[in-house]
Design a protein around this motif. Sequence first.
Motif, short mmCIF file in Angstrom:
data_model
loop_
_atom_site.label_atom_id
_atom_site.label_comp_id
_atom_site.label_asym_id
_atom_site.label_seq_id
_atom_site.Cartn_x
_atom_site.Cartn_y
_atom_site.Cartn_z
N PHE A 1 39.46 -37.83 -11.37
CA PHE A 1 40.22 -36.58 -11.54
C PHE A 1 40.31 -35.86 -10.20
N ASN A 2 41.50 -35.31 -9.89
CA ASN A 2 41.70 -34.65 -8.59
C ASN A 2 42.45 -33.33 -8.74
N LEU A 3 42.72 -32.70 -7.61
CA LEU A 3 43.37 -31.39 -7.59
C LEU A 3 44.76 -31.43 -8.22
N VAL A 4 45.50 -32.50 -7.98
CA VAL A 4 46.85 -32.60 -8.54
C VAL A 4 46.78 -32.72 -10.06
N ASP A 5 45.83 -33.51 -10.57
CA ASP A 5 45.63 -33.62 -12.02
C ASP A 5 45.36 -32.25 -12.63
N SER A 6 44.57 -31.45 -11.92
CA SER A 6 44.25 -30.10 -12.40
C SER A 6 45.49 -29.23 -12.48
N LEU A 7 46.35 -29.29 -11.45
CA LEU A 7 47.58 -28.50 -11.47
C LEU A 7 48.50 -28.96 -12.60
N VAL A 8 48.56 -30.27 -12.82
CA VAL A 8 49.38 -30.81 -13.91
C VAL A 8 48.95 -30.22 -15.25
N LEU A 9 47.66 -30.24 -15.54
CA LEU A 9 47.17 -29.73 -16.82
C LEU A 9 47.28 -28.21 -16.90
N SER A 10 47.13 -27.54 -15.77
CA SER A 10 47.29 -26.07 -15.73
C SER A 10 48.72 -25.68 -16.04
N GLN A 11 49.69 -26.43 -15.52
CA GLN A 11 51.09 -26.17 -15.84
C GLN A 11 51.39 -26.51 -17.29
N PHE A 12 50.80 -27.58 -17.79
CA PHE A 12 51.02 -28.01 -19.17
C PHE A 12 50.54 -26.94 -20.15
N ALA A 13 49.58 -26.12 -19.72
CA ALA A 13 49.04 -25.07 -20.59
C ALA A 13 50.07 -23.98 -20.90
N TYR A 14 51.20 -23.95 -20.18
CA TYR A 14 52.25 -22.96 -20.44
C TYR A 14 53.09 -23.32 -21.67
N ILE A 15 52.98 -24.57 -22.14
CA ILE A 15 53.73 -25.00 -23.32
C ILE A 15 53.19 -24.30 -24.57
N ASN A 16 54.08 -24.05 -25.53
CA ASN A 16 53.69 -23.41 -26.79
C ASN A 16 53.19 -24.47 -27.78
#
Length: 375
Positions: free
Chosen positions: A19-34
């Motif tokens: 797991f890396n920084l880019v994976d973290s940003l991906v999941l952080s952005q995914f958290a905006y979905i309803n």
Amino acid sequence: MNIIDYVETQMVGFENVQFNLVDSLVLSQFAYINFNGIVPGLSDYRTPVRIGDLLKAEYLPHMLHDVVDPKSNRRLLIALGMSPRFRNIRMCCYSDITSITEQKQFAAVTFLFDDKTAYIAYRGTDASIAGWKEDFNMAFISPVPAQQEGVLYLNAVAKRFPHCVLMVGGHSKGGNIAVYSSMECDPEIQNRIVSIYSHDGPGFKDDIFTSEKYASIKGKIHKTIPQSSFIGMLLQHHENYAVVESRQFWLMQHNPFSWVIDNGDFKYRQGITEGAKHINMTINQWLSSLDNEKRELFVTTIYSVIESMGIVKISDFKKDKYKKAVKAIETIRGIDRETKHFVRETIKSLLALYLKNFGIPEKLKNRYRRREVMG
């Protein structure tokens, strides 16, 4: 390449590439979905949902409703659902709370990689005015309601999955909540946290940065900001950070879809731009010149004007502009003279500090001296 391209091209699982920084940003952005009604809630003990199982036509309109940049988020959702790296991640403990009266906007979701690892993602500010007001409240209130919710959420999830090591992260306000929650959670839970990710998340007031609680987690924090960061540099005094290249301009760089990925990692820059340094120094100096009472008066006065216009979401600014302008003028006229003077002088002091930090007054003086010499 951006985070969507990254997801589309990653064919190797986390057991082979960590797991890396880019994976973290991906999941952080995914958290905006309803995910309401699709992913089990915090008090719902149904089986967690695989990301790959979200790819159902009937789910898409609901998941993308009122989401900023639905086109990019739709592409990200599809890419994640098809990706060998991400599609088997399970999701649970979805929480989404917005309260205008409490000036609170909070959302979070938990990603389970296996029975031993969980990533808790906090959503950043959404399109609600309550969320933006809460962001501004951070300048004079600590903690704000979303930070308190974040602590409760982290404690609850950690107790539900007692054998998991924990990673905590988020984008924008979500990054701030990730740091705050990790700092304030139960000590035994804090010991299980291996990494904390703040992607362009704002900082804190000085009393938090100098606290023992912050010192206890500081070494676990990974903060990333774009080269013209504004949000991530607010109240930024003590945090270390890495600078990422963005394809957008200034405030638009806050959008994670603009961050550049190169060979499986971010494309890094030496530091933020000179313009960003001047602007951020100005804002932070300006905030430092105001005590909590004055910060609160300024923010609540501006917000009262917005509230009088019937604004609930950012998109509401585009509707009935004339009526809203008339209502705003009426509200401003009703503000007492002392408060209006204070707000006017506060804005003037910000502009004066901005000009001073850019050396503009000195430039004007030098130009005047040259004219005098030239006759």
